[in-house]
Design an enzyme around this catalytic site. Structure first.
Site, PDB file in Angstrom:
ATOM      1  N   ASP A 286       0.807  -1.224   0.000  1.00 17.31           N
ATOM      2  CA  ASP A 286       0.000   0.000   0.000  1.00 17.31           C
ATOM      3  C   ASP A 286       0.838   1.271   0.000  1.00 17.31           C
ATOM      4  O   ASP A 286       0.449   2.288   0.580  1.00 17.31           O
ATOM      5  CB  ASP A 286      -0.968   0.015   1.205  1.00 17.31           C
ATOM      6  CG  ASP A 286      -1.828  -1.236   1.243  1.00 17.31           C
ATOM      7  OD1 ASP A 286      -2.236  -1.690   0.160  1.00 17.31           O
ATOM      8  OD2 ASP A 286      -2.079  -1.764   2.350  1.00 17.31           O
TER       9      ASP A 286
ATOM     10  N   HIS B  18      -4.812  -1.692  -5.614  1.00 23.76           N
ATOM     11  CA  HIS B  18      -4.057  -0.529  -6.090  1.00 23.76           C
ATOM     12  C   HIS B  18      -5.047   0.571  -6.464  1.00 23.76           C
ATOM     13  O   HIS B  18      -5.842   0.408  -7.388  1.00 23.76           O
ATOM     14  CB  HIS B  18      -3.190  -0.920  -7.289  1.00 23.76           C
ATOM     15  CG  HIS B  18      -2.145  -1.944  -6.941  1.00 23.76           C
ATOM     16  ND1 HIS B  18      -1.262  -2.454  -7.854  1.00 23.76           N
ATOM     17  CD2 HIS B  18      -1.838  -2.539  -5.761  1.00 23.76           C
ATOM     18  CE1 HIS B  18      -0.466  -3.321  -7.252  1.00 23.76           C
ATOM     19  NE2 HIS B  18      -0.798  -3.397  -5.981  1.00 23.76           N
TER      20      HIS B  18
HETATM   21  P1  GDP Z   1      -0.700   0.322  -3.576  1.00 22.60           P
HETATM   22  O1  GDP Z   1      -1.328  -0.945  -3.112  1.00 22.60           O
HETATM   23  O2  GDP Z   1       0.773   0.345  -3.346  1.00 22.60           O
HETATM   24  O3  GDP Z   1      -1.058   0.679  -4.988  1.00 22.60           O
HETATM   25  O4  GDP Z   1      -1.298   1.478  -2.649  1.00 22.60           O
HETATM   26  P2  GDP Z   1      -2.851   1.665  -2.239  1.00 22.60           P
HETATM   27  O5  GDP Z   1      -3.579   2.152  -3.414  1.00 22.60           O
HETATM   28  O6  GDP Z   1      -3.354   0.463  -1.546  1.00 22.60           O
HETATM   29  O7  GDP Z   1      -2.718   2.766  -1.112  1.00 22.60           O
HETATM   30  C1  GDP Z   1      -2.173   4.033  -1.364  1.00 22.60           C
HETATM   31  C2  GDP Z   1      -3.260   5.092  -1.100  1.00 22.60           C
HETATM   32  O8  GDP Z   1      -2.671   6.367  -0.989  1.00 22.60           O
HETATM   33  C3  GDP Z   1      -4.276   5.215  -2.215  1.00 22.60           C
HETATM   34  O9  GDP Z   1      -5.524   5.529  -1.661  1.00 22.60           O
HETATM   35  C4  GDP Z   1      -3.758   6.388  -3.041  1.00 22.60           C
HETATM   36  O10 GDP Z   1      -4.778   7.082  -3.749  1.00 22.60           O
HETATM   37  C5  GDP Z   1      -3.193   7.251  -1.980  1.00 22.60           C
HETATM   38  N1  GDP Z   1      -2.027   8.065  -2.362  1.00 22.60           N
HETATM   39  C6  GDP Z   1      -1.031   7.774  -3.225  1.00 22.60           C
HETATM   40  N2  GDP Z   1      -0.093   8.735  -3.192  1.00 22.60           N
HETATM   41  C7  GDP Z   1      -0.494   9.639  -2.291  1.00 22.60           C
HETATM   42  C8  GDP Z   1       0.078  10.849  -1.764  1.00 22.60           C
HETATM   43  O11 GDP Z   1       1.158  11.270  -2.115  1.00 22.60           O
HETATM   44  N3  GDP Z   1      -0.638  11.495  -0.810  1.00 22.60           N
HETATM   45  C9  GDP Z   1      -1.842  11.064  -0.356  1.00 22.60           C
HETATM   46  N4  GDP Z   1      -2.450  11.775   0.575  1.00 22.60           N
HETATM   47  N5  GDP Z   1      -2.403   9.926  -0.817  1.00 22.60           N
HETATM   48  C10 GDP Z   1      -1.730   9.230  -1.754  1.00 22.60           C
HETATM   49  P1  IMO Z   2      -0.866  -4.194  -2.243  1.00 22.16           P
HETATM   50  O1  IMO Z   2      -0.478  -4.699  -3.612  1.00 22.16           O
HETATM   51  C1  IMO Z   2      -0.887  -4.748   2.100  1.00 22.16           C
HETATM   52  C2  IMO Z   2      -0.701  -8.873   3.566  1.00 22.16           C
HETATM   53  C3  IMO Z   2      -1.988  -9.281   4.263  1.00 22.16           C
HETATM   54  C4  IMO Z   2      -1.442 -10.295   5.259  1.00 22.16           C
HETATM   55  C5  IMO Z   2      -0.336 -10.983   4.449  1.00 22.16           C
HETATM   56  C6  IMO Z   2      -0.742 -12.295   3.827  1.00 22.16           C
HETATM   57  O2  IMO Z   2      -2.177  -3.505  -2.205  1.00 22.16           O
HETATM   58  O3  IMO Z   2       0.246  -3.406  -1.637  1.00 22.16           O
HETATM   59  P2  IMO Z   2      -2.361 -12.981   1.834  1.00 22.16           P
HETATM   60  O4  IMO Z   2      -3.831 -12.745   1.659  1.00 22.16           O
HETATM   61  O5  IMO Z   2      -1.523 -12.444   0.742  1.00 22.16           O
HETATM   62  O6  IMO Z   2      -2.045 -14.417   2.149  1.00 22.16           O
HETATM   63  O7  IMO Z   2      -1.999 -12.151   3.180  1.00 22.16           O
HETATM   64  O8  IMO Z   2       0.045 -10.077   3.445  1.00 22.16           O
HETATM   65  N1  IMO Z   2      -0.895  -8.321   2.211  1.00 22.16           N
HETATM   66  C7  IMO Z   2      -0.911  -7.021   1.920  1.00 22.16           C
HETATM   67  N2  IMO Z   2      -0.828  -5.946   2.717  1.00 22.16           N
HETATM   68  N3  IMO Z   2      -0.980  -4.589   0.768  1.00 22.16           N
HETATM   69  C8  IMO Z   2      -1.049  -5.649  -0.053  1.00 22.16           C
HETATM   70  O9  IMO Z   2      -1.070  -5.547  -1.401  1.00 22.16           O
HETATM   71  C9  IMO Z   2      -1.039  -6.950   0.514  1.00 22.16           C
HETATM   72  N4  IMO Z   2      -1.093  -8.195   0.022  1.00 22.16           N
HETATM   73  C10 IMO Z   2      -0.995  -9.024   1.057  1.00 22.16           C
HETATM   74  O10 IMO Z   2      -2.590  -8.195   4.907  1.00 22.16           O
HETATM   75  O11 IMO Z   2      -0.834  -9.643   6.331  1.00 22.16           O
HETATM   76 MG    MG Z   3      -2.843  -1.596  -1.775  1.00 24.41          MG
END
Ligand code: GDP
Ligand code: IMO
Ligand code: MG
Length: 462
Positions: A39, A67
Site C-alpha cells: 500500500d 491498487h
Molecule cells: P498500492 O497498493 O501500493 O497501490 O497502494 P494503495 O492504493 O493500496 O494505497 C495508497 C493510497 O494512498 C491510495 O488511496 C492512493 O490514492 C493514496 N495516495 C497515493 N499517493 C499519495 C500521496 O502522495 N498522498 C496522499 N495523501 N495519498 C496518496
Molecule cells: P498491495 O499490492 C498490504 C498482507 C496481508 C497479510 C499478508 C498475507 O495492495 O500493496 P495474503 O492474503 O496475501 O495471504 O496475506 O500479506 N498483504 C498485503 N498488505 N498490501 C497488499 O497488497 C497486501 N497483500 C498481502 O494483509 O498480512
Molecule cells: Mg494496496
C-alpha cells in the site's frame, strides 16, 4: 452516430507531470516495487509512468492486492488488472506468477467497462500458465487462520486477506492439485482434473474444519467444472503464452513496465516470514513471474511511504498506538483498499528500508504520501535496532527477533505547512527537503519522485 471515447481511448490524457519524460527516457524495462509492507502507492506510480511504456505487466500476487488510482475526481481500485489499463493503447499482462480468481477478474473487467474503460482481448493478456484460485482455496485460507488460532489466547494468525492466495500457491508447488488458466479452456480436461482434485480437497478441508469446530460444506466437482469452464469461455480471448508475448515485444523494441503487488517485506523468501504473502513480491519475482530474465530489467523504482504501515499480523517495530499513529491513519486514509481493515501506522523504518532497497535492487525511490506528515512539530525515523543490548548490524530474518527489537530513533524537525500544491522540489519547505535527504542517506538510493497527494499532478519529479 457519435461514440463516447472510453477513459483509456487515444483521445484522452497526456502525462500531466513535468519531468516524467526525463525520468523514463533513459530507463530500460522498469519495475515498480513496494519497499515496505504494501500500500505504498504503487498503483499511482504505475498509472503515471504507463504512458511512457508499451506493456504493463503484473508478475505476482492475486486479488490480495488493492491498487488505488485517482484520475481527476474518479477513483479506481484495481486488484488483478494492471494499473496500465487506465492508459491509452497499453497492453496489460497478467504474468505466469499471478494467481487468478476468474470470478473476481470478470467482476473487475465488468466494473471497469461500466465506467467507460476499454478492456478487451487486445489490451488485457493473461498467461496460460498463471494458476487459478478456486473457491476451496478461499475456504482453506479461512479455515487455516481459524485452526492456527483455535483454543489459543495469543493469535498467531497471519491475518491474510482471505483471497485464497496461500493455498493456491501451495497447490502450484504441489503440482498434482493445481489448475492453470490454460486448463479452463478445455472443459473435458478441466472436469477430469477437478474430479481428481476436489475429493482430496473435501477430505482435507473437512478435517481442518473439525480441528477448529467449524462446519464445512463439501464442494461438488461437477458444478465447479461447469462454473470454471464458463469463466474459461469468457476469458478465452485474453489467454495467451504471455512469456512469448513479452519476448516478442522486447525483440520489437517495446518497453515493459512491471507492476509489483504486495511488497518486499511481504516476500515469501526474504520478507518477515511467516508474516508474509506467498509469492516473491520483491523485484526478484519479476523474472520467474513473467519469464523475462534479470539483465533485461535495468531500472527498479522502489515505492516508499513517508511513514510505515502494515495490515494483518506480524512484527512492526515502529508501530504507534497513540495519537500520532491515529493522526497518520486519518490524514493518510489508512484503511485497506481490499479488505477495508484499518492499517497499523508508525514511524518510518529506515533499517527496514535499507534492507528492502538493497534486496530489490532499487535504482531510485518514489517517496509517497509526504503530505500526510505536514503539521507535525517533530518527526521520528528509526535508524537501527537494538536487541538484547546489542545494536544489530543487519535486518533480522527471524520474526521473533524482529518482534523483540527496540527501535533506535532519530528525531528531526517536522514541516508545518501543507505541501499538497507543491510542484517542484524547491517549493517544498526546507525541513521536508531535509527529511527526504535523510531517507536517501540511509537507503543509499536517490529519491527521484515525491508524491504530495493522490492526484496525478500532485507529483514532483526531481
Ligand atoms: P498500492 O497498493 O501500493 O497501490 O497502494 P494503495 O492504493 O493500496 O494505497 C495508497 C493510497 O494512498 C491510495 O488511496 C492512493 O490514492 C493514496 N495516495 C497515493 N499517493 C499519495 C500521496 O502522495 N498522498 C496522499 N495523501 N495519498 C496518496
Ligand atoms: P498491495 O499490492 C498490504 C498482507 C496481508 C497479510 C499478508 C498475507 O495492495 O500493496 P495474503 O492474503 O496475501 O495471504 O496475506 O500479506 N498483504 C498485503 N498488505 N498490501 C497488499 O497488497 C497486501 N497483500 C498481502 O494483509 O498480512
Ligand atoms: Mg494496496
Amino acid at each position: 452516430m457519435t461514440t463516447t471515447p472510453s477513459v483509456n481511448s487515444p483521445t484522452k490524457r497526456e502525462s500531466p507531470v513535468a519531468g516524467i519524460d526525463r525520468l523514463t527516457a533513459s530507463s530500460g524495462h522498469t519495475a515498480i516495487v513496494g519497499l515496505q509492507w504494501g500500500d505504498e502507492g504503487k498503483g499511482k506510480i504505475v498509472d503515471l509512468l504507463a504512458p511512457h511504456f508499451d506493456l504493463v505487466v503484473r508478475y505476482n500476487g492475486g486479488a490480495n492486492a488493492g491498487h488505488s488510482v485517482q484520475v481527476g475526481k474518479e477513483r479506481y481500485a484495481l486488484h488483478l488488472i494492471p494499473s496500465g489499463i487506465l492508459s491509452r493503447e497499453k497492453i496489460n499482462v497478467l504474468g505466469n506468477g499471478v494467481v487468478i480468481d476468474p470470478n473476481k477478474l470478470l467482476e473487475e473487467i465488468d466494473g471497469l467497462r461500466k465506467r467507460g474503460v476499454h478492456v478487451a482481448g487486445d489490451n488485457l493478456r493473461i498467461s496460460d500458465r498463471a494458476h487459478v484460485v478456486l473457491p476451496y482455496h478461499k475456504s482453506q485460507d479461512a479455515l487455516m487462520e481459524a485452526a492456527v488460532s483455535h483454543g489459543r489466547s495469543d493469535s498467531n494468525k497471519i491475518g491474510t486477506t482471505g483471497r485464497g492466495i496461500g493455498p493456491c500457491y501451495a497447490d502450484k508447488a504441489l503440482r498434482s492439485t493445481a489448475v492453470r488458466m490454460g486448463d479452463l479452456l478445455d472443459p473435458r480436461k478441466l472436469e477430469e482434473r477437478l474430479a481428481h482434485i476436489v475429493p482430496i480437497k473435501n477430505v482435507t478441508l473437512a478435517a481442518l474444519a473439525q480441528s477448529c469446530d467449524q462446519s464445512f460444506e463439501p464442494f461438488d466437482p461437477r458444478k465447479l467444472a461447469e462454473e470454471f469452464a464458463e469463466y474459461g469461455k469468457k476469458l478465452k480471448e485474453h489467454v495467451t503464452d504471455a512469456s512469448h508475448l513479452l519476448h516478442e515485444s522486447m525483440a520489437h523494441h517495446k518497453r515493459l513496465l512491471f507492476e509489483g503487488a504486495n511488497a518486499t517485506l511481504l516476500d515469501i523468501d526474504h520478507g518477515t516470514y511467516p508474516y508474509v504473502t506467498s509469492s516473491n513480491c520483491s523485484s526478484l519475482g519479476v523474472h520467474t513471474g513473467t519469464g523475462v530474465p534479470g539483465h533485461k530489467v535495468t531500472s527498479i523504482l522502489g515505492v516508499v511511504k513517508a511513514y510505515q504501515t502494515r495490515v494483518g499480523g506480524g512484527p512492526m517495530p515502529t508501530e504507534l498506538h497513540d495519537e500520532v499513529g491515529n493522526r497518520i491513519r486519518e490524514r493518510g486514509h489508512e484503511y485497506g483498499t481490499t479488505t477495508g481493515r484499518p492499517r497499523r501506522c508508525g514511524h518510518l523504518d529506515l533499517m527496514a528500508l535499507k534492507y528492502a532497497a538493497r534486496l530489490s535492487g532499487a535504482t531510485g525511490i518514489c517517496l509517497m504520501l509526504l503530505d500526510v506528515l505536514a503539521g507535525f512539530e517533530t518527526l521520528k525515523v528509526c535508524t537501527g535496532y537494538r536487541h538484547n543490548g546489542q545494536t544489530l548490524d543487519h535486518y533480522p530474518g527471524d520474526a521473533d527477533v524482529l518482534a523483540a527489537v527496540e527501535p533506535i530513533y532519530q528525531e528531526v524537525p517536522g514541516f508545518g505547512d501543507e505541501i499538497t500544491a507543491c510542484k517542484n522540489f524547491a517549493d517544498l519547505p526546507a525541513k521536508a527537503r531535509a527529511y527526504i535527504e535523510l531517507i536517501e542517506q540511509h537507503a543509499g538510493v536517490s529519491v527521484k519522485v515525491i508524491s504530495v497527494g493522490p492526484a496525478r499532478d500532485q507529483t514532483i519529479v526531481r
